[in-house]
Design an enzyme around this catalytic site. Structure first.
Site, PDB file in Angstrom:
ATOM      1  N   GLU A  45      -0.829  16.820  12.490  1.00 28.50           N
ATOM      2  CA  GLU A  45      -1.569  16.047  11.668  1.00 28.50           C
ATOM      3  C   GLU A  45      -3.038  16.105  11.629  1.00 28.50           C
ATOM      4  O   GLU A  45      -3.553  16.300  12.672  1.00 28.50           O
ATOM      5  CB  GLU A  45      -1.028  14.292  11.829  1.00 28.50           C
ATOM      6  CG  GLU A  45      -1.717  13.233  10.807  1.00 28.50           C
ATOM      7  CD  GLU A  45      -1.265  12.250  11.467  1.00 28.50           C
ATOM      8  OE1 GLU A  45      -1.579  11.093  10.695  1.00 28.50           O
ATOM      9  OE2 GLU A  45      -0.637  11.910  12.398  1.00 28.50           O
ATOM     10  N   LYS A 114       0.590  10.915   3.222  1.00 29.39           N
ATOM     11  CA  LYS A 114       1.147  10.043   3.961  1.00 29.39           C
ATOM     12  C   LYS A 114       1.367   8.651   3.352  1.00 29.39           C
ATOM     13  O   LYS A 114       0.481   8.139   3.103  1.00 29.39           O
ATOM     14  CB  LYS A 114       0.373   9.959   5.446  1.00 29.39           C
ATOM     15  CG  LYS A 114       0.988   9.103   6.430  1.00 29.39           C
ATOM     16  CD  LYS A 114       0.033   9.369   7.647  1.00 29.39           C
ATOM     17  CE  LYS A 114       0.651   8.444   9.033  1.00 29.39           C
ATOM     18  NZ  LYS A 114       0.021   8.856  10.224  1.00 29.39           N
ATOM     19  N   CYS A 148       3.796  12.075  10.529  1.00 25.46           N
ATOM     20  CA  CYS A 148       3.880  11.152  11.688  1.00 25.46           C
ATOM     21  C   CYS A 148       4.687   9.822  11.475  1.00 25.46           C
ATOM     22  O   CYS A 148       5.633   9.785  11.622  1.00 25.46           O
ATOM     23  CB  CYS A 148       2.215  11.103  12.220  1.00 25.46           C
ATOM     24  SG  CYS A 148       2.183  10.305  13.861  1.00 25.46           S
TER      25      CYS A 148
END
Length: 272
Positions: A45, A114, A148
């Protein structure tokens, strides 16, 4: 079908805030991964810039087709290996915590933003994405992307399973003391959803100079298989690990495991 050999690059990349340094490290990792026969390299990430960079996020963010993306495409094409990586993406006034996937010919295959932002830093620095499932095909394998914290929500991974994702790529910046995510949750997610998960973390400490707040990452990158086993696991330090994603084994596992077949969606309406 030939297994897709997948490499996970666990490293700090370079000096946080130095995209050039991160790209140089990525080039070395891609060369080594390709030499091991890998067709896909997954980095962490916010790989291009570092994660704990504080207010520099807005300064370093680039469009999905910006200079950093072009450099990654050149690396992929030079070594003949697909590359997935995290980066801060600028789209007008908005900045997203994004992940990109580039094919072994350097062509851009997918971009994902994300959807679940973690903590005060991310919530203040980024806008959440609103597309839950992003996929691409690589060597006959249906590849999906999360970043994540996204993988810690079972709904996200189940959505990928129902959409046909076979290999879920998760660039991550998992920090201590949350090792349980890498050690326990990831294999469980792979098993309950019957897919492979490539979870590529950062390692070391960033932000000790006060730029983004000191963060120590957990390492423990892994490739989890649909039978709940971990096919490759990194330790706490810099590493490059490889393992195969085998579509044949996946088909056999899905035939034996009834989770997806035995769902009763009519009972789950209250969950959404």
């Amino acid at each position: 079908m030939t297994p897709l050999r997948t490499a996970l690059f666990q490293g700090p990349g370079g000096v946080p805030g130095s995209t050039a340094d991160s790209l140089a490290a990525l080039d070395r990792a891609a060369r080594e991964a390709a030499a091991r026969g890998a067709r896909l390299l997954v980095a962490s990430e916010m790989y291009l810039t570092g994660y704990s960079i504080g207010e520099r996020v807005a300064e370093l963010a680039e469009p999905a087709d910006g200079p950093g993306a072009e450099a990654v495409s050149r690396i992929a094409a030079r070594h003949g290996i697909a590359v997935a990586y995290g980066y801060p993406e600028r789209d007008g006034d908005a900045v997203y915590n994004s992940a990109g996937l580039v094919g072994p010919d350097g062509a851009r295959l997918a971009d994902y933003r994300k959807t679940h932002l973690y903590g005060g830093f991310e919530s203040s620095a980024f806008r959440p994405g609103d597309t839950p499932v992003v996929q691409a095909d690589l060597d006959g394998v249906r590849v999906g992307m999360l970043v994540c914290y996204d993988v810690e929500f079972p709904e996200n991974v189940r959505a990928h399973a129902l959409a046909g994702t076979e290999l879920l790529l998760v660039p991550t910046a998992l920090m201590r003391p949350y090792e349980i995510v890498a050690e326990t949750l990831l294999p469980a997610r792979a098993f309950e959803n019957q897919l492979y998960i490539a979870y590529a973390n950062r390692c070391g400490t960033e932000g000790a100079d006060g730029g983004g707040g000191a963060v120590t990452f957990a390492g423990l990158s892994c490739l989890a298989a649909p039978d709940g086993t971990v096919r490759a696991r990194a330790g706490a330090g810099a590493d490059l690990i490889t393992a195969d994603v085998d579509p044949g084994r996946l088909r056999a596992s899905r035939a034996d495991n009834p989770y997806l077949r035995d769902r009763r969606p009519e009972l789950y309406a209250s969950l959404v």
